[in-house]
Enzyme design. Sequence first.
Site, mmCIF file in Angstrom:
data_model
loop_
_atom_site.group_PDB
_atom_site.id
_atom_site.type_symbol
_atom_site.label_atom_id
_atom_site.label_comp_id
_atom_site.label_asym_id
_atom_site.label_seq_id
_atom_site.Cartn_x
_atom_site.Cartn_y
_atom_site.Cartn_z
ATOM 1 C CD GLU A 412 -2.948 -1.245 2.192
ATOM 2 O OE1 GLU A 412 -4.154 -1.380 1.952
ATOM 3 O OE2 GLU A 412 -2.483 -1.224 3.344
ATOM 4 C CD GLU A 490 -4.055 -6.967 3.429
ATOM 5 O OE1 GLU A 490 -5.080 -6.365 3.846
ATOM 6 O OE2 GLU A 490 -2.913 -6.460 3.454
#
Length: 976
Positions: A412, A490
């Site tokens: 991220e 995820e």
Amino acid sequence: MRKTLDIATTAPGTGALAPRARLRSDAPQQSLDGWWRFRVSPSLRSAPDDWRTMDAAEWGTVAVPGHWNLQGYGSPSYSNVQMPFPLDPPHPPDANPIGDHRHDFVPADDVLAHRRRVLRFDGIESAAEIWLNDTLLGTTRGSRLTHEFDVSAVLTPGVNRLAVRVAQFSDATYIENQDMWWLPGVFRSVTLLARPDGGVDDAFVRADYNARTGAGVLEATVEVDGGGAARLVIPELGVDAPADTVLRLDAVEPWSAERPRLYDVEVRTAAETVRLQVGFRRIEVRDAQLLVNGAPIMFRGVNRHEHRAEHGRVFDAEVIRGELLLMKQHHINAVRTSHYPPHPDVLDLFDELGFWVILECDLEAHGFEHVQWRGGPSADPAWRAAYLDRMQRTVHRDKNHASVVMWSLGNESHHGANLEAMARWTKAFDPTRLVHYEGDTASRYVDVYSRMYAPHDEIRALGEEGLQPPPIRATADELHRLSLPVIQCEFAHAMGTGPGGLEEYWDLFERYPRLAGGFVWEWIEQGILAPDDGTGRRRMLYGGDFGEDVHDGNFVIDGLVDADRRPRPSLIHYAAVIAPIVITVASDRDRVIVANRYDALDLGHVAIAWERRIDGESVDAGVLRIPSCPPRTTVEIALPATASTPRAGTVSDAVTVTARTAADSPWAPAGHELGSGQHVIRHARAAATQTEGPASDHGIGPLELDPTTGRTISLGGLAISGPVVGVWRAPTDNDRDYGSEELDLPSMADRWHAAAIDRMVTRLVGIDVEGSAVRVRTRTGTPIFDTAIDADATWSALDDGTVRLDIALEPNASWTGEWARLGLDFELPGAPGDVDLVGYGPVPSYPDLRTGARFGWWTIPAAELTVDHVRPQESGARIDVSEATIRVPGGALRVRSLTAPFALTVSPHSRRALAAAAHDWELPDEDRTFVSIDIAQAGVGTATCGPGVLPRHRLFPRCGAISLTFERLPLGAPRT
């Protein structure tokens, strides 16, 4: 005032040696771990200049490895995406604790006997300057990365003084924002290494495997001090050859996560021998599939943070081995090291026990999301060297580990040229592995297409893409993306009661060859243990509990295991979803279909047994012989005729088939369950005959009613209040919806509160005697609005001493929103005892979280009726229950359904108390037992990150009806 430590630079650390592999050497080494002198200053400007030489007699002490704010110096703090100070890169705030560490030590004679010496630090958060004998060795960046310094000219016989100044925050903090506690300190080991002249300074051993021929190729790159030669020795394979030789081995056994075959390798010079373990395997992408050793693999994965409730990220070998064994026992075969390299010894365990590993660089710049990535470091050339340094240190340290199948650039951090540069270097240095980065949405510089919390429909579409020819006008970038396998780095968020939707995801992963599985976020809840309050309770704390101005609350409490590594129900369900063996019992019970979902193993290590239980009693059982069943195939096995022979039963007739390990393995003893399947026949229990005894608005038979409310008062002398119609639950973390995909809507909890279903009010419409029965009509409505549910209940006494309730629920036409449940609530005096039930258990379950539950006759201990979530919330439902016995101090209440099964929740806490409490240890002792019998329930979803409840598991206003019998039993009554 001159301060040496520069904590506002975009550069990597200074003075450290070039990164190299972690090698086990016979050269001497000396641990410097232990108690160090310590002092903390509130800021760099206020920190003393003479800290290296000043009298430290009045300083305190800290354990190294350790975090100082877990040792009484300040407090930890937690934030996720939010940065704890202004986004003003590369500057940290002025209020920035500075920890000065001092350690006086005497080098061991065998270390001093060597001319070259190296000082190694395995982890310092977040930036440090390091001095030895008042000589600056250098500075560090990359909190979870190894830094080594040459101390050959500085180390002396006798007492040496090591001084380490650590800043809690620095420029590095901007790219280390990894959804975890901010925990500064020297938290990994410090080691003094002797480096022999002519020793092995570095080695990279690559072990390839040809699945078609069974041959292996071993190629080593070895750096020897002074440029000398080294030999490669593998006793098991009869190898003793120059290290620069490409070894072609006719027959080797491959390494995989399912059969982690390792070979002991020695790299020898005249001065030093280093040892490592090598696994032969080949990782590749072909036809948009992820292959290892020529066969597709499936990641049954978790994201793993390093965390211990009392010690933060400090490593403990015994604890971590136990943790990884627990993963293996629950069928987890893959770990993404979120979001940094773990302690180096963890990689040895990954190799030994067998895990597919995505090893992630120590990099995350998520805080820039709040400013739409303005000034983000991934695209800023000023950060290029720091990015590359982090990636090189990550790769070099762990390049010899068979378990590492992908290098991940980080997490991220948006996108940009710096990430591309990391990928280019990694591919050039190590083309034997794949490169991963979820943030490269165009997939220009990665080898897998990785998604995070993509909804089920998107995953289905990505799977179907792999079955279609590419579009005619596809760009080169698009063609590359279409050629890649898909993973979800995820895909479900194990926070609180949840995550729902696991089975639906896994069905897609299994259906489409392009989909290579995924990783649940995350393995462990990151609770920090509070000081003992004298009660003996382990009180876990989360964000905001330490007075932080910026924090993300209990978002750090998300894991398949709690902070003490005890499995949550989500782990049991996930283990069932990803089970390597799937068993289906045919509807006529003449056979079972066994699906082998292993990637590389046949079922030769498996024993399969069956059992038939009628009304909870075993009536037949046996062992089934398994024919040959290679990976990713299915076989049918005949069941004995006694599995289907008609037999009398009143409640249930269940055939259960279970696959277990036939022998001990390194991760579990023989008999460990690998998968199961059932075929269950449920019988409707016949009701006794209704008696013709007297009835009144005060009750009937053993049942006493309150004529002013229509609710029960007691049953056979056992106090019981109810039923009250309920459609709300104490919001789960997913109901509170921290990060839902439905960003245009309020959370479910907010919607429920806005609709006032959390504070409904019941009025008695009428209570009438109709022959030998009592009819009670109520309306339960919401404050503020005109939404209501009408209940029509009839009580009758039966000749077996029980009472019967026939109830129908009908909502009026004003309802528009969704419900959490549709059920009946009762209260009993005293805290609950054990509960017996006939239904699915023993683990709690919900409509979209039920795979790990199995039909049976269960006794649920009082302590396991609900889940002690750190932040209280709804938990503990058991689905498809046909009867239950609920024990309280005054006796027991037996409930049976005469129609459809129900969902049962028994709790020592009311829903209002659960919703109001911030921590489990703040819940009041209500000395009551709260029982819910739900006709229908909504699922739980994974909306904290990912999709909310799937449409088929949502509950919209609807009618409902159920027929139940109630019976009071004495305390010593036999089990159901």
